[in-house]
Scaffold this motif. Structure first.
Motif, mmCIF file in Angstrom:
data_model
loop_
_atom_site.group_PDB
_atom_site.id
_atom_site.type_symbol
_atom_site.label_atom_id
_atom_site.label_comp_id
_atom_site.label_asym_id
_atom_site.label_seq_id
_atom_site.Cartn_x
_atom_site.Cartn_y
_atom_site.Cartn_z
ATOM 1 N N GLU B 31 36.079 39.887 15.476
ATOM 2 C CA GLU B 31 36.843 38.559 15.629
ATOM 3 C C GLU B 31 36.196 37.901 14.460
ATOM 4 O O GLU B 31 35.059 37.934 14.103
ATOM 5 N N LYS B 32 36.889 36.779 14.375
ATOM 6 C CA LYS B 32 36.552 35.933 13.278
ATOM 7 C C LYS B 32 35.246 35.248 13.488
ATOM 8 O O LYS B 32 34.776 34.687 14.491
ATOM 9 N N PHE B 171 22.303 37.692 27.171
ATOM 10 C CA PHE B 171 23.201 36.552 26.743
ATOM 11 C C PHE B 171 23.970 37.154 25.370
ATOM 12 O O PHE B 171 23.252 37.599 24.403
ATOM 13 N N PHE B 172 25.157 36.954 25.595
ATOM 14 C CA PHE B 172 25.994 37.738 24.403
ATOM 15 C C PHE B 172 27.236 36.650 24.162
ATOM 16 O O PHE B 172 28.148 36.397 24.937
ATOM 17 N N MET B 173 27.375 36.073 22.852
ATOM 18 C CA MET B 173 28.444 35.602 22.446
ATOM 19 C C MET B 173 28.930 35.980 21.101
ATOM 20 O O MET B 173 28.471 36.056 20.048
ATOM 21 N N PRO B 174 30.177 36.804 21.207
ATOM 22 C CA PRO B 174 30.686 37.644 20.221
ATOM 23 C C PRO B 174 30.980 37.074 18.950
ATOM 24 O O PRO B 174 30.572 37.317 17.936
ATOM 25 N N ALA B 175 31.638 35.820 19.158
ATOM 26 C CA ALA B 175 32.020 34.962 17.992
ATOM 27 C C ALA B 175 30.829 34.535 17.369
ATOM 28 O O ALA B 175 31.123 34.467 16.073
ATOM 29 N N MET B 176 29.724 34.445 17.931
ATOM 30 C CA MET B 176 28.604 34.024 17.130
ATOM 31 C C MET B 176 27.921 35.154 16.606
ATOM 32 O O MET B 176 26.559 34.640 16.086
ATOM 33 N N ARG B 177 28.232 36.253 16.939
ATOM 34 C CA ARG B 177 27.104 37.385 16.690
ATOM 35 C C ARG B 177 25.831 37.273 17.281
ATOM 36 O O ARG B 177 24.906 37.769 16.795
ATOM 37 N N ALA B 178 25.586 36.658 18.327
ATOM 38 C CA ALA B 178 24.540 36.407 18.897
ATOM 39 C C ALA B 178 24.165 37.135 20.284
ATOM 40 O O ALA B 178 25.138 37.049 21.058
ATOM 41 N N LYS B 179 23.029 37.883 20.299
ATOM 42 C CA LYS B 179 23.043 38.506 21.696
ATOM 43 C C LYS B 179 21.374 38.621 22.032
ATOM 44 O O LYS B 179 20.580 39.027 20.800
ATOM 45 N N ARG B 180 20.859 38.571 23.080
ATOM 46 C CA ARG B 180 19.563 38.804 23.453
ATOM 47 C C ARG B 180 19.460 39.180 24.857
ATOM 48 O O ARG B 180 20.086 38.653 25.861
ATOM 49 N N ASP B 181 18.732 40.136 25.185
ATOM 50 C CA ASP B 181 18.262 40.574 26.546
ATOM 51 C C ASP B 181 17.652 39.329 27.398
ATOM 52 O O ASP B 181 16.656 38.847 26.865
ATOM 53 N N VAL B 182 18.023 39.083 28.459
ATOM 54 C CA VAL B 182 17.331 37.937 29.268
ATOM 55 C C VAL B 182 16.434 38.935 30.372
ATOM 56 O O VAL B 182 17.044 39.630 31.129
ATOM 57 N N ILE B 183 15.089 38.588 30.335
ATOM 58 C CA ILE B 183 14.184 39.648 31.068
ATOM 59 C C ILE B 183 13.575 38.543 31.980
ATOM 60 O O ILE B 183 12.715 37.706 31.642
ATOM 61 N N PRO B 184 13.664 39.145 33.338
ATOM 62 C CA PRO B 184 12.800 38.402 34.394
ATOM 63 C C PRO B 184 11.204 38.444 34.049
ATOM 64 O O PRO B 184 10.950 39.588 33.586
ATOM 65 N N GLY B 185 10.662 37.330 34.156
ATOM 66 C CA GLY B 185 9.187 37.476 34.061
ATOM 67 C C GLY B 185 8.775 37.182 32.590
ATOM 68 O O GLY B 185 7.590 37.199 32.292
ATOM 69 N N ARG B 186 9.531 36.930 31.905
ATOM 70 C CA ARG B 186 9.273 36.513 30.217
ATOM 71 C C ARG B 186 10.328 35.575 29.658
ATOM 72 O O ARG B 186 11.441 35.659 30.189
ATOM 73 N N TYR B 187 9.934 34.754 28.915
ATOM 74 C CA TYR B 187 11.005 33.852 28.226
ATOM 75 C C TYR B 187 11.497 34.601 26.712
ATOM 76 O O TYR B 187 10.668 35.186 26.304
ATOM 77 N N GLN B 188 12.691 34.602 26.639
ATOM 78 C CA GLN B 188 13.304 35.273 25.188
ATOM 79 C C GLN B 188 14.006 34.080 24.486
ATOM 80 O O GLN B 188 14.286 33.123 25.242
ATOM 81 N N THR B 189 14.026 34.111 23.331
ATOM 82 C CA THR B 189 14.773 32.985 22.544
ATOM 83 C C THR B 189 15.809 33.539 21.556
ATOM 84 O O THR B 189 15.761 34.821 21.505
#
Lengths: 551, 351
Positions: B31-32, B171-189
């Protein structure tokens, strides 16, 4: 009035039927307690087929449910259980044991010219461990099912109130079944080769089973440990994976994929072996690049231990880990590509018989090309971040697991069916089924590639409406596969009930299993065979044997 | 066994308000693109082209061979018995090796761009909190939050600090091509720069239990002029009961509906039916509810204070029959809970 007429001595009138492993003994215990690798292989075949049937029905339910964006049949809770059952049954009960334990058991000692596997009792034990695992898996459905996905990711698998411990123990048993089979095959290959059967005269199916066996023995214990840790954590609250108890859920992912990535090759290497056999026999031409194929199996087996991190590119691994795992992942592509090219080169200028095993093989070669090439797309780090956990991944691994491995299993099944059972199925129906499954398969999974790359996440019971056309196309494809499978079940069973006799050497193979009567006697060979000359030398093929009915 | 799991005729698990993403009618198979990660699309299409070329080559040779070299008589031997061709084997080993190494380098460079957070983004850091099964967003340099919806400013790099309150999410936003696992007990960015105004999907991409597929949020990318108006702060200063009930209904759909039904059916938590009842004279009064306090059953009359307490301290008075169910403390402030209470009261009135 009774007269003392002597009983007619039937053998004098007609020759006694030849003793085969089918009729050498009868009764329940002659099967349940058998040490014969062929009978154990048949029991495995029945077992994995039932598991495949269950897994397939779960898959159809999943696809039917996704006909509507809000779900057609089930609550979310039930849907989650059904897709989990589909994955767990297919992976642990079907794909991992299907080729090594059923076809491998049937064929390996025959191809080696051996009387049986080296450790027949261990072979029977591994079958009963499989049965135990299957019983526990079924039991866990009765105990309320499990909804963790086949990956059992912590900490959800620690919190859910479903029957995770029971299926975990089931997988533990199945793991040992797999380890024992692998151990058995390693010993058999080393010790029981016929005189003259040097390593480089072995059929490539044996090479593939050997490489698989190494993986089974080395990787499976890690899975056993992991599921036991999950069970301990659930029962006794020891903090290993649960962040609330000081554990680390990412550790679970590392443990799980340290097994499950090599497991992908436990599944696919035997399939490669079957395809190597098929292309040479059915194009009646020696295999192109025999040694390269044999060594590429071993290379894949070794590299496969070093790429597990590519399942976790989005989990926040360090840059160095990303670098190493992505690099090595691309590296696996090379031996795999060599195999595919060598198979095509084998077919080239052969004498190609388009019979049903060959149709399944051609379907494999086309589908595996797609499955392998889309794997290359997923190996690229930045692209994988977008595609990870979408239907693109689902389609990719179904192209490898179902489209390639299951089709190779069917190719092998159709190829050795006349050898083992001595009867032939209806070839016309078999060809129709092969084409139906091929068409249905692509109709199911090509739409999944498209919606995956457009962002449809996997394991969704409901979805946003823009993905509806792809889901519907996929569901229709799944129904077509279902029709093909039903047809296959029909003609295979029909061949057992009323099939015509197969030929002594139905396809014109030259490896050792075709040098014994069809079906084989209990001891496999009437006199111990000796391997003379090179493997796959079709100038020595006795064409009469392909036209002589089995006895 | 599955009888109780077969779905009601009414579609209870439909995603309530999906957006029609502005970018969905894009070009090609992806997608665009609505962010600056154009290297994802570049490498995707490059790899795709290579794959299609290889696929056509393999399949073409295979099918041509099947037609040309088909066995016509049962004793037909192979046309050739060649088993080696060293130049050919070297070519099909070395050429793919070079091509995949190019892909590797391209992909690795791209992933560095995606995982190393630039300074502009770290100054514009949102917090996204994942819990079963909703997303809460905390705005940069502010305590303001919004649930199930998030507003971003166009052309401004944005960072997300991701935290999970329970299990794995992604966290997944297809249009932004952005993905990251969200893991309990630690911060992700994670970071990206939205470059097109519009509404976008935010999915949970890592399986997280029952309503995984409903764990959805709308992300609105707006211009700087609109962003300054703080469109997320929609709760009126002194709402009328009707406005409060409308707001409460929205919160119910976003957060509460996974576990609490309105019609008396039993989900994970107790149904809200009968919390407030209509008397003979038409007034709405609190209903009776059996609760467990310190292991002892008692019957109480429902009122606003009880509802507020149940949201902020769910373990204090648990509904009878749900002693072993733990409700997570939800990020809802008191004025919004009052909106939920208004909604509960109207539930009875609308019947």
């Amino acid at each position: 009035m009774t007269t003392n007429v002597p009983a007619v001595d039937r053998p004098l009138l007609e020759p006694a039927p030849r003793k085969t492993f089918w009729n050498c003994s009868t009764g329940f215990w002659s099967w349940a307690g058998t040490l014969d690798h062929k009978r154990i292989g048949i029991m495995y075949l029945v077992g994995v087929s039932v598991a495949f049937l269950c897994g397939g029905l779960f898959a159809l339910l999943v696809r039917l449910h996704l006909w509507e964006p809000h779900g057609l049949l089930f609550t979310n809770e039930a849907y989650n259980q059904i897709f989990t059952l589909h994955g767990a049954f297919m992976v642990f009960l079907f794909i991992i044991p299907a080729i090594p334990a059923s076809l491998g058991n049937l064929v390996l000692p025959l191809q080696l010219g051996a009387k049986d596997v080296a450790l027949p009792r261990l072979n029977l034990l591994s079958f009963y461990l499989w049965v135990g695992g299957a019983v526990l898996a079924t039991l866990s459905i009765i105990l309320g099912g499990f909804d963790t996905g086949w990956t059992f990711y912590a900490p959800y698998s620690l919190y859910t109130d479903k029957a995770v411990v029971s299926i975990g123990l089931g997988i533990f048993l199945l793991g040992f079944s797999s380890i024992f089979t692998g151990l058995n095959f390693i010993v058999t290959t080393h010790k029981l080769r016929a005189p003259g059967l040097t390593w480089f005269r072995m059929p490539l199916f044996i090479w593939a089973l050997y490489a698989t066996a190494i993986l089974q023995v080395l990787a499976t214990p890690v899975l056993g440990i992991t599921v036991l840790l999950v069970a301990f954590e659930r029962l006794y609250h020891i903090g290993i994976f649960d962040p609330r108890l000081g554990g680390d859920p990412v550790l679970f992912e590392h443990f799980f994929w340290f097994y499950s990535h090599p497991a992908v090759y436990i599944m696919v290497l035997p399939a490669f072996g079957i395809i190597s056999e098929m292309v040479t026999v059915h194009s009646r031409k020696p295999l192109f690049g025999y040694k390269l194929i044999a060594f590429s199996s071993l290379a894949i087996a070794i590299i496969s231990f070093l790429v597990w991190g590519h399942h976790m590119f989005t989990s926040g691994q360090s840059t160095y880990a990303l670098f190493a795992f992505s690099f090595l992942t691309f590296f696996v592509a090379i031996p795999t590509a060599i195999k595919e090219f060598s198979w095509v080169a084998t077919v080239w200028k052969g004498s190609i018989a388009l019979n049903s095993p060959m149709l399944y093989t051609l379907a494999f070669l086309i589908i595996f090309a797609i499955g392998g090439l889309t794997g290359v797309i997923l190996g690229a780090l930045n692209v994988d971040i977008h595609l990870h956990d979408t239907y693109f991944v689902v389609a990719h691994f179904h192209y490898v697991m179902m489209g390639s491995i299951a089709l190779a299993f069917f190719a092998g099944l159709h190829h050795w069916w006349p050898k083992v059972f001595g009867v032939m199925y209806n070839e016309t129906l078999a060809k129709i089924a092969a084409i139906t499954i091929f068409v249905g398969f692509n109709a199911t999974f090509i739409p999944q590639f498209i919606m995956g790359s457009r962002g449809m996440p996997r394991r969704y019971a409901t979805y946003v409406p823009e993905y509806l056309p792809y889901h519907r196309a996929s569901t229709i494809g799944a129904m077509i596969i279902g029709v093909g499978m039903a047809l296959m079940l029909y003609y295979l069973v029909a061949s057992l009930l009323q099939g015509k006799k197969a030929m002594q050497n139905q396809w014109g193979g030259v490896t050792l299993e075709w040098h014994t009567p069809t079906p084989p006697p209990l001891e496999n060979f009437e006199k111990p065979p000796v391997m003379e000359g090179e493997v796959y030398d079709y100038s020595k093929l006795d064409l009469e044997s392909t036209r002589t009915p089995a006895t | 066994m599955f009888a109780q799991l077969i779905q009601d005729p009414k579609p209870i698990n439909y995603i309530e308000n999906p957006v029609k993403p502005a970018a969905i009618d894009g070009y090609g198979q992806l997608e665009k693109l609505a962010s600056t990660f154009d290297h994802v699309d570049g490498l995707f299409y490059f790899t795709y082209a290579v794959c299609i070329f290889c696929f056509v080559l393999i399949t073409g040779v295979l099918l041509f061979a099947c037609v040309k070299y088909r066995r016509k008589t049962y004793d037909q031997p192979a046309a050739s018995n060649v088993t080696h061709n060293t130049p050919l084997e070297v070519i099909w080993t070395v050429v793919p090796l070079i091509v995949v190494m190019v892909m590797f380098a391209w992909g690795f460079k791209g992933s560095l761009d995606m995982t190393v957070i630039p300074q502009e983004a770290s100054r514009n850091m949102y917090k996204a909190t994942a819990r079963q099964w909703n997303w809460t967003f905390t705005y940069p340099n502010s305590a303001a939050t919004s649930i199930g919806e998030c507003w971003l400013e166009v052309n401004k790099p944005v960072g997300f600090l991701l935290e999970s309150m329970d299990v794995l999410h992604a966290f997944f936003m297809p249009a932004m091509r952005a993905k990251r696992d969200v893991i309990p007990g630690r911060y992700q960015t994670l970071w990206f720069t939205p470059i097109e105004v519009g509404d976008y999907h935010l999915f949970c991409a890592e399986y997280c239990g029952q309503d995984h597929s409903k764990m959805y949020a709308q992300v609105h990318v707006v211009t700087a002029e609109e962003f300054i108006k703080k469109p997320w702060d929609t709760w009126p200063e002194n709402p009328t009961p009707a406005e409060a009930a409308e707001g409460g209904k929205k919160i119910y759909k976003q957060i509460c509906s996974s576990c609490h039904s309105l019609d008396g059916s039993k989900l994970i938590g107790p149904s809200w039916k009968g919390l407030f009842v209509k008397g003979a004279d038409g007034t709405i009064t609190g209903g009776q509810r059996e609760v467990v306090v310190d292991g002892k059953k008692q019957t109480i009359t429902v009122d606003e204070a009880y509802i507020i307490e149940s949201v902020l301290m769910p373990d204090k008075k648990k509904a009878a029959g749900f002693e072993n169910t733990n409700m997570a403390v939800q990020p809802i402030d008191e004025k919004r809970i009052k909106g939920i209470v208004e909604f509960m009261k109207r539930l009875e009135e609308t019947k």
